[in-house]
Design a protein around this motif. Structure first.
Motif, PDB file in Angstrom:
ATOM      1  N   ILE A   9       0.870  -1.458   0.322  1.00  0.00           N
ATOM      2  CA  ILE A   9      -0.235  -0.353   0.221  1.00  0.00           C
ATOM      3  C   ILE A   9       0.860   0.954  -0.342  1.00  0.00           C
ATOM      4  N   SER A  10       0.000   1.353  -0.786  1.00  0.00           N
ATOM      5  CA  SER A  10       1.350   3.354  -0.688  1.00  0.00           C
ATOM      6  C   SER A  10       0.502   4.316  -0.285  1.00  0.00           C
ATOM      7  N   GLY A  11       0.955   5.370   0.940  1.00  0.00           N
ATOM      8  CA  GLY A  11       0.628   6.235   1.781  1.00  0.00           C
ATOM      9  C   GLY A  11       0.656   7.296   0.362  1.00  0.00           C
ATOM     10  N   GLY A  12       1.328   7.618  -0.272  1.00  0.00           N
ATOM     11  CA  GLY A  12       0.916   8.488  -1.464  1.00  0.00           C
ATOM     12  C   GLY A  12       0.530  10.157  -0.476  1.00  0.00           C
ATOM     13  N   THR A  13      -0.071  10.696  -0.398  1.00  0.00           N
ATOM     14  CA  THR A  13      -0.524  12.252  -0.375  1.00  0.00           C
ATOM     15  C   THR A  13      -1.396  12.178   0.906  1.00  0.00           C
TER      16      THR A  13
END
Length: 292
Positions: free
Chosen positions: A102-106
């Motif tokens: 999972i990418s946390g991103g913004t």
């Protein structure tokens, strides 16, 4: 009802319906360039090989080290859950060996400013992760930013990556000092272990840990533990250049074997595992509690 109370109530409800909890391990470092993401990815590979369902949560906003090494380009990130109504299962990319990513991103930068409705939706979504994984490895950013400290303070298990380099040791101590001096840090609820990376021998790895333990004991009246060491290894350097985990690229290399041993030791420590299996919802409950 504030955000933290909402999340605490959700955690209580989850326990009542007897949902399984994933074990949450946060990997961090006092500075960049010490191999933190490499450690997170290789431990995930080794734990998956040892029969665990592993998910890596990339909370290092602004960098893409995990997705590069996994060869998994995320279509969505945590922001899509918070702001666009996606389910958490919809933003999971698949890495090697079926490891979830999972990418946390913004979304990471907006966690402190969510509405009650957004918190409620996050609660429901995070509960799903405890059903989808046995172990969740959180790869934080490097350094002593507020978000790094918040994740570390919220975590039951922290793996601090350092090297024998004097600046790395200094920065590791600075992170620990910031942690221990924070009035919201509950040292009894967080176990911090040190992993010595890029060492020439087992003795040097132990020496790196003892240096940190000495100053933590003397100046912070705290206690840290030794997770092990990863040796300097040309195979690991080649794997990094090929953008692959060394545990997959050269599984018989000395660094890959070291990752295997550390992963096995972490998983076999049943007493620590029982204490730490509070689940990802509990971690985020702690996260919001620290920001009340």
């Amino acid at each position: 009802m504030d955000q933290a109370e909402m999340l605490r109530n959700a955690v209580k409800l989850k326990k009542q319906v007897n949902k399984p909890n994933a074990r949450v391990i946060t990997v961090t470092s006092g500075k960049g360039g010490v191999g933190k993401s490499n450690v997170a990815v290789n431990l995930a590979v080794q734990m998956q090989r040892q029969g665990k369902r592993v998910l890596v949560f990339d909370a290092d906003f602004g960098l893409a080290n995990v997705e590069v090494m996994f060869g998994a380009i995320p279509k969505y990130n945590l922001g899509d859950v918070i702001y666009h109504g996606k389910r958490i299962s919809e933003i999971i990319s698949e890495g090697p060996l079926g490891i979830g990513f999972i990418s946390g991103g913004t979304g990471i930068t907006g966690l402190n400013n969510l509405s009650q409705e957004q918190v409620a939706y996050m609660i429901q979504s995070l509960n799903e992760l405890d059903q989808l994984a046995d172990v969740i490895i959180i790869d934080t950013g490097a350094g002593i930013s507020n978000h790094v400290l918040e994740f570390v303070m919220a975590s039951p298990e922290v793996l601090l990556i350092t090297t024998p380099d004097p600046s790395s040791l200094t920065d590791s101590y600075s992170l620990l000092k910031a942690l221990y001096k924070n009035p919201k840090f509950r040292r009894q609820e967080t176990k911090v272990s040190v992993l010595a990376n890029r060492v020439t021998s087992a003795g040097e790895g132990r020496h790196v840990y003892e240096k940190l333990q000495s100053v933590v004991t003397q100046f912070l009246q705290g206690e840290i533990f030794y997770a092990g060491m990863i040796p300097q290894d040309s195979a690991l350097e080649r794997a990094v250049r090929q953008q692959q985990p060394v545990s997959i690229y050269t599984p018989a290399s000395k660094s890959a074997r070291a990752f295997e041993m550390i992963a096995s030791n972490i998983l076999n420590n049943e007493q620590k595992q029982e204490k730490a299996s509070l689940g990802i919802s509990q971690l985020f409950s702690n996260f919001w509690k620290h920001n009340d």
